[in-house]
Motif scaffolding. Structure first.
Motif, mmCIF file in Angstrom:
data_model
loop_
_atom_site.group_PDB
_atom_site.id
_atom_site.type_symbol
_atom_site.label_atom_id
_atom_site.label_comp_id
_atom_site.label_asym_id
_atom_site.label_seq_id
_atom_site.Cartn_x
_atom_site.Cartn_y
_atom_site.Cartn_z
ATOM 1 N N TYR A 150 -1.017 -4.429 -66.615
ATOM 2 C CA TYR A 150 -0.452 -5.405 -67.549
ATOM 3 C C TYR A 150 0.375 -4.689 -68.625
ATOM 4 O O TYR A 150 1.504 -5.080 -68.927
ATOM 5 C CB TYR A 150 -1.602 -6.213 -68.182
ATOM 6 C CG TYR A 150 -1.180 -7.021 -69.375
ATOM 7 C CD1 TYR A 150 -0.536 -8.251 -69.214
ATOM 8 C CD2 TYR A 150 -1.401 -6.548 -70.674
ATOM 9 C CE1 TYR A 150 -0.130 -8.986 -70.317
ATOM 10 C CE2 TYR A 150 -1.007 -7.285 -71.777
ATOM 11 C CZ TYR A 150 -0.370 -8.493 -71.599
ATOM 12 O OH TYR A 150 0.043 -9.209 -72.686
ATOM 13 N N TYR A 151 -0.196 -3.610 -69.207
ATOM 14 C CA TYR A 151 0.548 -2.888 -70.246
ATOM 15 C C TYR A 151 1.765 -2.165 -69.679
ATOM 16 O O TYR A 151 2.769 -1.999 -70.374
ATOM 17 C CB TYR A 151 -0.379 -1.943 -71.026
ATOM 18 C CG TYR A 151 -1.115 -2.700 -72.103
ATOM 19 C CD1 TYR A 151 -0.394 -3.355 -73.099
ATOM 20 C CD2 TYR A 151 -2.492 -2.827 -72.097
ATOM 21 C CE1 TYR A 151 -1.026 -4.110 -74.066
ATOM 22 C CE2 TYR A 151 -3.139 -3.576 -73.080
ATOM 23 C CZ TYR A 151 -2.394 -4.213 -74.055
ATOM 24 O OH TYR A 151 -3.009 -4.968 -75.011
ATOM 25 N N LEU B 123 4.227 -5.038 -69.537
ATOM 26 C CA LEU B 123 4.589 -5.499 -70.880
ATOM 27 C C LEU B 123 5.568 -4.533 -71.551
ATOM 28 O O LEU B 123 6.498 -4.948 -72.238
ATOM 29 C CB LEU B 123 3.315 -5.612 -71.740
ATOM 30 C CG LEU B 123 3.514 -6.169 -73.139
ATOM 31 C CD1 LEU B 123 3.750 -7.684 -73.085
ATOM 32 C CD2 LEU B 123 2.301 -5.868 -74.020
#
Ligand code: FAD
Ligand code: MG
Length: 323
Positions: free
Chosen positions: A83-84, A87
């Motif tokens: 996810y990071y 992102l």
């Protein structure tokens, strides 16, 4: 275990490749501390790339070959790391490991690789090549030699887990420090906020540029000052910019994130370190409840607006700038 006063307990232990300390107040519940430490060892066992039997190492050694079943812990942290990675548009990259190995930072084989080596290694770090199957908790890396590294996020998860265990054992006042990933739980014994120092990236460990006065928050710093080597007068540190394959170099020397969850702080401190001041600030601004302190190599300290209420600069070689 160190027990100076009846209602205060402290433990220091090595895990996650670093020195850790948990201190609890208004309690002498030794078994709660032991449970917390055990949990950190458990996370280390599952997620370390330095242990060839860990779940992460099993995923890595079967890269390009087979799927690997993992625990819900490892699945969750890998999922958040992906996810990071998304992102930050790849400034954070959980497949960075082949580049870390190439540079050999923090090993006796540390060296500056040739450009062609960097170019061929960079091809291995496409984080979309991690296939996560939530139904049966399996993970697969699509290509051989690909390699997951949770070094930039798993300490944060461990700190959150320590906090959870302490709370579930009715401990409401504690300081958790997992190699610089700090969580300040509840109030100090006198009811006030904790005073947490922000490391001076240009000075020895333990010297602070300023103090954060806070309760129930995580404070995590990514910096270039702990793991590095120097060659021909140039410092090569351990946070790699996945876009260049080289140590991140954009004027930032440290980023501190203040957040509710330490895993978010850990992930975001690495994201912002690589993204740099303006992009990093924009990212932080887009996420509710997160604050940041950026220190640049020209001795400026940039803070998000809310931090003025609880951060005091104490070192006059730095200048405070509002973003
Ligand atoms: P952070 O900024 O949070 O992370 C930097 C680290 O993340 C780098 O060291 C690298 O591994 C990785 N990284 C670099 N660039 C990027 C990027 N762009 N995106 C994503 N990740 C990046 N160290 C040892 O020497 N021996 C051990 O036995 C050992 N065991 C460990 C076990 C576990 C479970 C974990 C989580 C870490 C372990 N470590 C070990 C590593 C070490 O303790 C630190 O976690 C690590 O060096 C960096 O943490 P940091 O907070 O300083 O920096
Ligand atoms: Mg980090």
């Amino acid at each position: 275990m160190n027990n100076n006063k009846v209602n205060k307990l402290k433990i220091d232990f090595n895990a996650l490749g670093t020195i850790n300390q948990i201190e609890i107040f208004n309690s002498n519940d030794e078994s709660a501390l032991k449970k917390a430490v055990h949990r950190v060892y458990e996370i280390d066992d599952k997620m370390s790339v330095f242990n060839k039997d860990s779940e992460v190492s099993r995923i890595n050694s079967s890269a390009g070959k087979s799927v690997q079943p993992v625990s819900s812990d490892t699945f969750y942290v890998v999922e958040r790391a992906k996810y990071y990675s998304r992102l930050s548009k790849g400034a954070f990259n959980l497949l960075i490991r082949p580049l870390i190995n190439l540079w050999g930072i923090n090993t006796k084989d540390a060296r500056v690789p040739e450009g062609y080596e960097i170019e061929s290694t960079i091809k291995l770090i496409n984080y979309e090549d991690i296939i996560l199957n939530k139904e049966d908790l399996t993970i697969k890396l699509l290509n051989e030699k690909q390699c997951i590294d949770l070094g930039a996020i798993a300490k944060g998860y461990a700190a959150d887990e320590v906090k959870r265990i302490l709370l579930s054992n009715n401990i409401s006042s504690a300081l958790i420090d997992l190699g610089g990933n700090i969580y300040a739980l509840g109030n100090k014994i006198d009811g006030g906020s904790w005073n947490i120092g922000v490391q001076d990236p240009l000075d020895i460990r333990g010297s602070s540029i300023g103090i954060i006065q806070i309760k129930n928050k995580s404070i995590v710093t990514s910096g270039n000052y702990e793991r590095f080597f120097i060659k021909d007068g140039v410092r090569y540190h351990h946070i790699i910019d996945p876009r260049t394959g080289r140590p991140s170099s954009n004027g930032i020397i440290s980023v501190t994130i203040i957040s509710d969850y330490s895993m978010d702080g850990d992930g975001l401190s690495t994201c912002c370190y690589v993204m740099g001041l303006l992009e990093g600030y924009e990212l932080i601004n887009s996420i509710k409840g997160i604050d940041a302190i950026f220190i640049t190599e020209d001795n400026k300290v940039y803070i998000t607006p809310r931090i003025r209420d609880y951060f005091i600069l104490i070192d006059n070689k730095y200048t405070l700038v509002n973003l």
